[in-house]
Design a protein around this motif. Sequence first.
Motif, mmCIF file in Angstrom:
data_model
loop_
_atom_site.group_PDB
_atom_site.id
_atom_site.type_symbol
_atom_site.label_atom_id
_atom_site.label_comp_id
_atom_site.label_asym_id
_atom_site.label_seq_id
_atom_site.Cartn_x
_atom_site.Cartn_y
_atom_site.Cartn_z
ATOM 1 N N MET A 175 0.845 -1.189 0.000
ATOM 2 C CA MET A 175 0.000 0.000 0.000
ATOM 3 C C MET A 175 0.882 1.240 0.000
ATOM 4 N N ASN A 176 0.671 2.108 -0.966
ATOM 5 C CA ASN A 176 1.427 3.350 -1.075
ATOM 6 C C ASN A 176 0.489 4.547 -0.872
ATOM 7 N N LEU A 177 1.029 5.611 -0.312
ATOM 8 C CA LEU A 177 0.294 6.860 -0.194
ATOM 9 C C LEU A 177 1.022 7.920 -1.001
ATOM 10 N N LEU A 178 0.353 8.433 -2.041
ATOM 11 C CA LEU A 178 0.924 9.492 -2.875
ATOM 12 C C LEU A 178 0.519 10.851 -2.313
ATOM 13 N N SER A 179 1.499 11.705 -2.130
ATOM 14 C CA SER A 179 1.241 13.087 -1.704
ATOM 15 C C SER A 179 1.634 13.997 -2.855
ATOM 16 N N MET A 180 0.643 14.541 -3.566
ATOM 17 C CA MET A 180 0.888 15.343 -4.763
ATOM 18 C C MET A 180 0.688 16.823 -4.444
#
Length: 215
Positions: A175-180
């Motif tokens: 599980m990855n969390l992208l912070s854009m």
Amino acid sequence: MLKTGISILIIIYCTLCQAQSDSIKKLADRHLNLKLSYNSSLIYPGISTGIEFPFQQINIQRLKKRGTEKSFTKGRFITGNLSWYHHPYFHDNLYLTAEWVMRRTKSSGFISEFSVGPGYSRTFLGGTTYKVDDNGIISVIRNAGYNYALITVGGGFGYDFSMKRQLPVSTFAKMNLLSMFPYNSTIYFRPVLELGFRYMPGRIKSNVTKESILK
């Protein structure tokens, strides 16, 4: 912007490699691992592919109080990933990331890992986008979308088939969390699930550390 983002990732990658060049030279043999995975943002499908550069591998053996031995491997990797997912009526997101991966593999083959790194994202809007000029003329914007910097943080588990069955393949769920950012002057968070496998054509020669610890 795409060329700029790629250039930034290359500079970061080269800096990490140069900073630890002495450690890398100690590895007599290195092999790149290849990764392919199903890449899903919530329920929206996608795909991810990547290359792992083994940076360090340490085999650890610990002697417990009752005389039993516990062994596992600590691996450190630098990875480059190209990923995409499709969100209907919102956008398609194509993003490039460079990650520092810390992986622990037990003698049973069970894998746990954590990763973090910077990246570049280019989104393409899902619907037709129009613009109106100063003369009131309406035209269609092709390939409309936005450019973002991003930071990805992730963790997961898997199984390494080379530990027991001598197969150069491992599977994983992550599980990855992208912070854009910047996203309307804020930060846009997007969870992404990966399900895939790695092909490991060879093993690096490791620095073996044996630790006798009474527990």
